[in-house]
Design a protein around this motif. Structure first.
Motif, PDB file in Angstrom:
ATOM      1  N   LEU A 106      20.377 -16.800   6.890  1.00  0.00           N
ATOM      2  CA  LEU A 106      21.521 -16.076   7.782  1.00  0.00           C
ATOM      3  C   LEU A 106      22.806 -16.111   7.275  1.00  0.00           C
ATOM      4  CD1 LEU A 106      20.398 -16.907  11.230  1.00  0.00           C
ATOM      5  CD2 LEU A 106      20.232 -14.683  10.160  1.00  0.00           C
ATOM      6  N   LEU A 107      23.040 -16.889   6.098  1.00  0.00           N
ATOM      7  CA  LEU A 107      24.331 -17.138   5.552  1.00  0.00           C
ATOM      8  C   LEU A 107      24.563 -15.670   4.556  1.00  0.00           C
ATOM      9  CD1 LEU A 107      24.788 -20.703   4.534  1.00  0.00           C
ATOM     10  CD2 LEU A 107      25.948 -19.616   6.302  1.00  0.00           C
ATOM     11  N   SER A 108      23.472 -15.247   4.183  1.00  0.00           N
ATOM     12  CA  SER A 108      23.679 -14.146   3.095  1.00  0.00           C
ATOM     13  C   SER A 108      24.190 -13.036   3.988  1.00  0.00           C
ATOM     14  CB  SER A 108      22.320 -13.873   2.664  1.00  0.00           C
ATOM     15  OG  SER A 108      22.223 -12.257   2.085  1.00  0.00           O
ATOM     16  N   GLU A 109      25.046 -12.257   3.166  1.00  0.00           N
ATOM     17  CA  GLU A 109      25.907 -11.041   3.993  1.00  0.00           C
ATOM     18  C   GLU A 109      24.687  -9.892   4.379  1.00  0.00           C
ATOM     19  OE1 GLU A 109      28.655  -8.865   1.703  1.00  0.00           O
ATOM     20  OE2 GLU A 109      28.241  -9.940  -0.237  1.00  0.00           O
ATOM     21  N   TRP A 110      23.712 -10.015   3.358  1.00  0.00           N
ATOM     22  CA  TRP A 110      22.706  -9.077   3.667  1.00  0.00           C
ATOM     23  C   TRP A 110      21.349  -9.312   4.302  1.00  0.00           C
ATOM     24  CZ3 TRP A 110      24.674  -4.588   2.076  1.00  0.00           C
ATOM     25  CH2 TRP A 110      25.617  -4.493   0.868  1.00  0.00           C
ATOM     26  N   SER A 111      21.675 -10.446   5.266  1.00  0.00           N
ATOM     27  CA  SER A 111      20.556 -11.009   5.933  1.00  0.00           C
ATOM     28  C   SER A 111      20.092 -10.048   7.180  1.00  0.00           C
ATOM     29  CB  SER A 111      20.773 -12.593   6.322  1.00  0.00           C
ATOM     30  OG  SER A 111      22.022 -12.310   7.468  1.00  0.00           O
ATOM     31  N   CYS A 115      12.095  -4.107  13.492  1.00  0.00           N
ATOM     32  CA  CYS A 115      12.757  -5.004  14.708  1.00  0.00           C
ATOM     33  C   CYS A 115      13.427  -6.063  13.736  1.00  0.00           C
ATOM     34  CB  CYS A 115      12.018  -5.386  15.625  1.00  0.00           C
ATOM     35  SG  CYS A 115      10.632  -6.703  15.360  1.00  0.00           S
ATOM     36  N   ASP A 116      13.738  -6.195  12.428  1.00  0.00           N
ATOM     37  CA  ASP A 116      14.462  -7.334  11.989  1.00  0.00           C
ATOM     38  C   ASP A 116      15.641  -7.575  12.495  1.00  0.00           C
ATOM     39  OD1 ASP A 116      12.717  -5.517   9.976  1.00  0.00           O
ATOM     40  OD2 ASP A 116      13.125  -7.177   8.477  1.00  0.00           O
ATOM     41  N   ARG A 117      16.346  -6.914  12.978  1.00  0.00           N
ATOM     42  CA  ARG A 117      17.804  -7.293  13.692  1.00  0.00           C
ATOM     43  C   ARG A 117      17.317  -8.025  14.781  1.00  0.00           C
ATOM     44  NH1 ARG A 117      16.817  -1.853  14.458  1.00  0.00           N
ATOM     45  NH2 ARG A 117      17.090  -0.829  16.587  1.00  0.00           N
ATOM     46  N   ARG A 118      16.506  -7.648  15.726  1.00  0.00           N
ATOM     47  CA  ARG A 118      16.325  -8.424  16.766  1.00  0.00           C
ATOM     48  C   ARG A 118      15.427  -9.618  16.436  1.00  0.00           C
ATOM     49  NH1 ARG A 118      12.358  -3.822  18.263  1.00  0.00           N
ATOM     50  NH2 ARG A 118      10.192  -4.827  17.888  1.00  0.00           N
ATOM     51  N   LEU A 119      14.672  -9.690  15.486  1.00  0.00           N
ATOM     52  CA  LEU A 119      14.005 -10.865  15.171  1.00  0.00           C
ATOM     53  C   LEU A 119      14.940 -11.884  14.808  1.00  0.00           C
ATOM     54  CD1 LEU A 119      11.266 -11.856  14.162  1.00  0.00           C
ATOM     55  CD2 LEU A 119      11.884 -11.109  11.947  1.00  0.00           C
ATOM     56  N   ARG A 120      16.092 -11.891  14.196  1.00  0.00           N
ATOM     57  CA  ARG A 120      17.123 -12.793  13.687  1.00  0.00           C
ATOM     58  C   ARG A 120      17.569 -13.637  15.078  1.00  0.00           C
ATOM     59  NH1 ARG A 120      16.220 -13.170   8.621  1.00  0.00           N
ATOM     60  NH2 ARG A 120      16.413 -10.766   7.850  1.00  0.00           N
ATOM     61  N   ALA A 121      17.528 -13.164  16.163  1.00  0.00           N
ATOM     62  CA  ALA A 121      17.963 -13.795  17.380  1.00  0.00           C
ATOM     63  C   ALA A 121      16.880 -14.782  17.929  1.00  0.00           C
ATOM     64  CB  ALA A 121      18.531 -13.144  18.409  1.00  0.00           C
ATOM     65  N   PRO A 122      15.631 -13.959  18.485  1.00  0.00           N
ATOM     66  CA  PRO A 122      14.686 -14.993  19.057  1.00  0.00           C
ATOM     67  C   PRO A 122      13.934 -16.026  18.408  1.00  0.00           C
ATOM     68  CG  PRO A 122      13.920 -12.781  18.747  1.00  0.00           C
ATOM     69  CD  PRO A 122      15.143 -12.876  18.373  1.00  0.00           C
ATOM     70  N   GLY A 123      13.806 -15.694  16.977  1.00  0.00           N
ATOM     71  CA  GLY A 123      13.290 -16.875  16.139  1.00  0.00           C
ATOM     72  C   GLY A 123      13.899 -17.998  16.077  1.00  0.00           C
ATOM     73  N   PRO A 124      15.305 -18.280  15.727  1.00  0.00           N
ATOM     74  CA  PRO A 124      15.840 -19.451  15.722  1.00  0.00           C
ATOM     75  C   PRO A 124      16.043 -19.881  17.088  1.00  0.00           C
ATOM     76  CG  PRO A 124      16.843 -17.983  14.176  1.00  0.00           C
ATOM     77  CD  PRO A 124      15.997 -17.328  14.773  1.00  0.00           C
ATOM     78  N   ALA A 125      16.269 -19.101  18.157  1.00  0.00           N
ATOM     79  CA  ALA A 125      16.504 -19.734  19.532  1.00  0.00           C
ATOM     80  C   ALA A 125      15.318 -20.096  20.133  1.00  0.00           C
ATOM     81  CB  ALA A 125      16.877 -18.322  20.342  1.00  0.00           C
ATOM     82  N   LEU A 132      13.251  -5.867  -2.552  1.00  0.00           N
ATOM     83  CA  LEU A 132      12.624  -4.845  -1.753  1.00  0.00           C
ATOM     84  C   LEU A 132      12.665  -3.369  -2.452  1.00  0.00           C
ATOM     85  CD1 LEU A 132      14.186  -5.834   1.585  1.00  0.00           C
ATOM     86  CD2 LEU A 132      11.797  -6.021   0.991  1.00  0.00           C
ATOM     87  N   LYS A 133      11.780  -2.556  -2.429  1.00  0.00           N
ATOM     88  CA  LYS A 133      11.984  -1.246  -2.904  1.00  0.00           C
ATOM     89  C   LYS A 133      13.155  -0.546  -2.321  1.00  0.00           C
ATOM     90  CE  LYS A 133       7.035  -0.397  -4.299  1.00  0.00           C
ATOM     91  NZ  LYS A 133       5.886   0.529  -4.000  1.00  0.00           N
ATOM     92  N   THR A 134      13.262  -0.966  -1.063  1.00  0.00           N
ATOM     93  CA  THR A 134      14.256  -0.058  -0.187  1.00  0.00           C
ATOM     94  C   THR A 134      15.620  -0.980   0.304  1.00  0.00           C
ATOM     95  OG1 THR A 134      13.131  -0.711   1.883  1.00  0.00           O
ATOM     96  CG2 THR A 134      12.814   1.588   1.006  1.00  0.00           C
ATOM     97  N   ALA A 135      15.607  -1.771  -0.929  1.00  0.00           N
ATOM     98  CA  ALA A 135      16.822  -2.748  -1.014  1.00  0.00           C
ATOM     99  C   ALA A 135      18.285  -1.933  -0.611  1.00  0.00           C
ATOM    100  CB  ALA A 135      17.126  -3.559  -2.220  1.00  0.00           C
ATOM    101  N   HIS A 136      19.076  -2.559  -0.108  1.00  0.00           N
ATOM    102  CA  HIS A 136      20.499  -1.856   0.255  1.00  0.00           C
ATOM    103  C   HIS A 136      20.979  -1.653  -0.975  1.00  0.00           C
ATOM    104  CE1 HIS A 136      24.268  -0.662   1.947  1.00  0.00           C
ATOM    105  NE2 HIS A 136      23.854  -0.977   3.299  1.00  0.00           N
ATOM    106  N   PRO A 137      21.373  -0.469  -1.371  1.00  0.00           N
ATOM    107  CA  PRO A 137      21.876  -0.050  -2.742  1.00  0.00           C
ATOM    108  C   PRO A 137      23.121  -0.713  -2.953  1.00  0.00           C
ATOM    109  CG  PRO A 137      21.167   1.994  -1.523  1.00  0.00           C
ATOM    110  CD  PRO A 137      21.050   0.759  -0.462  1.00  0.00           C
ATOM    111  N   GLN A 138      23.905  -0.901  -1.906  1.00  0.00           N
ATOM    112  CA  GLN A 138      25.091  -1.810  -2.041  1.00  0.00           C
ATOM    113  C   GLN A 138      24.776  -3.240  -2.637  1.00  0.00           C
ATOM    114  OE1 GLN A 138      28.487  -0.406  -2.429  1.00  0.00           O
ATOM    115  NE2 GLN A 138      28.651  -2.259  -3.556  1.00  0.00           N
TER     116      GLN A 138
END
Length: 279
Positions: free
Chosen positions: A67-72, A80-90, A258-264
């Motif tokens: 989660l320290l990565s700016e692309w995490s 649902c990757d964005r919602r996955l980040r909260a319930p997993g560690p919680a 990832l094939k669909t990695a964020h271009p930036q």
């Protein structure tokens, strides 16, 4: 039971927030499968308990590092990757102290030995004191999770995506080329090998054949999709082989596969490599 006061798309009061990451684990299953296989095989002795406790500690630490990565929180597949980040560690924080305490409850341990009375003033702490401390920590963590986890998960789940992101490797190359042309002070060329509309992902780890060249002074770099990874080669590292093919024995592997990695994210990596080469 969810405790939010406001509804969110895809969730209702009959939906367990922990089910969100449990369902997603079926998709992102490389690491999860190992643990599930161990559970299915059977966790029946003290060594199993110790090994799983060590795994839990490693995962907790790895989750923080990830989660320290700016692309995490980048969500390339629209899932649902964005919602996955909260319930997993919680959930992990909630279950770990709970289960540690459960192992030491008097009704379980009574079959093995009587628990000692809590140590008195000036005496060394004993098992009863340790279990009491664990229970106190568990109650604190559980209270935080009960109050905030559901609300956080709902908000993340309902948050709309505002970025226009690539759907396949070809779109990723094109988008990265566009960003490079704007952000790189060198000549950038997108080498198209086919019309945009004709590309179909064949399911392999390779890309579409298109690539990007960056002319950096006397050196030329090439960005393309390799075997299940994004790579940047330097022309001077190439070796001419029969048939006019240039082979490379060394290249820079970019941070995302990832094939669909964020271009930036890819562009940041590319610019970093190019800048380091010029210094």
């Amino acid at each position: 039971m969810l405790t939010n006061q406001a509804a969110a798309a895809g969730l209702d009061n009959d939906t367990s927030w922990t089910a969100l990451y449990e369902e997603e684990a079926d998709v992102h299953g490389d690491y999860v499968t190992e643990v599930r296989n161990a559970v299915e095989y059977g966790l029946n002795d003290p060594r199993d308990s110790a090994e799983m406790a060590c795994v839990a500690a490693e995962v907790a630490d790895a989750s923080v590092k990830a989660l320290l990565s700016e692309w995490s929180l980048y969500n390339p597949a629209g899932r649902c990757d964005r919602r996955l980040r909260a319930p997993g560690p919680a959930s992990q924080q909630r279950r770990r102290p709970d289960r540690a305490c459960a192992r030491g409850r008097p009704d379980r341990r009574a079959r093995e030995a009587e628990l000692p009375a809590p140590a008195g003033p000036g005496q060394p702490a004993n098992l009863a004191d340790a279990l009491a401390t664990l229970q106190k920590v568990a109650n604190t963590v559980n209270g935080l999770v009960d109050r905030h986890a559901s609300t956080t998960v709902r908000a993340l789940h309902a948050a709309p995506s505002t970025a226009v992101l690539p759907d396949n490797a070809h779109e990723t190359v094109v988008a990265a080329a566009t960003l490079l042309a704007k952000q790189c002070d060198q000549k950038v060329t997108l080498n198209r090998r086919h019309p945009d509309e004709t590309y179909e992902d064949d399911g392999s780890g390779f890309g579409c054949g298109c690539d990007v060249t960056i002319a950096a002074g006397a050196e030329e770099f090439n960005f393309h999709r390799g075997d299940s990874e994004w790579v940047l080669t330097r022309e001077s590292d190439g070796r001419e082989e029969p048939g006019g093919v240039t082979a490379f024995s060394t290249w820079a592997t970019l941070s995302s596969t990832l094939k669909t990695a964020h271009p930036q994210q890819l562009v940041d990596d590319i610019l970093g490599v190019v800048a380091a080469d010029r210094t």
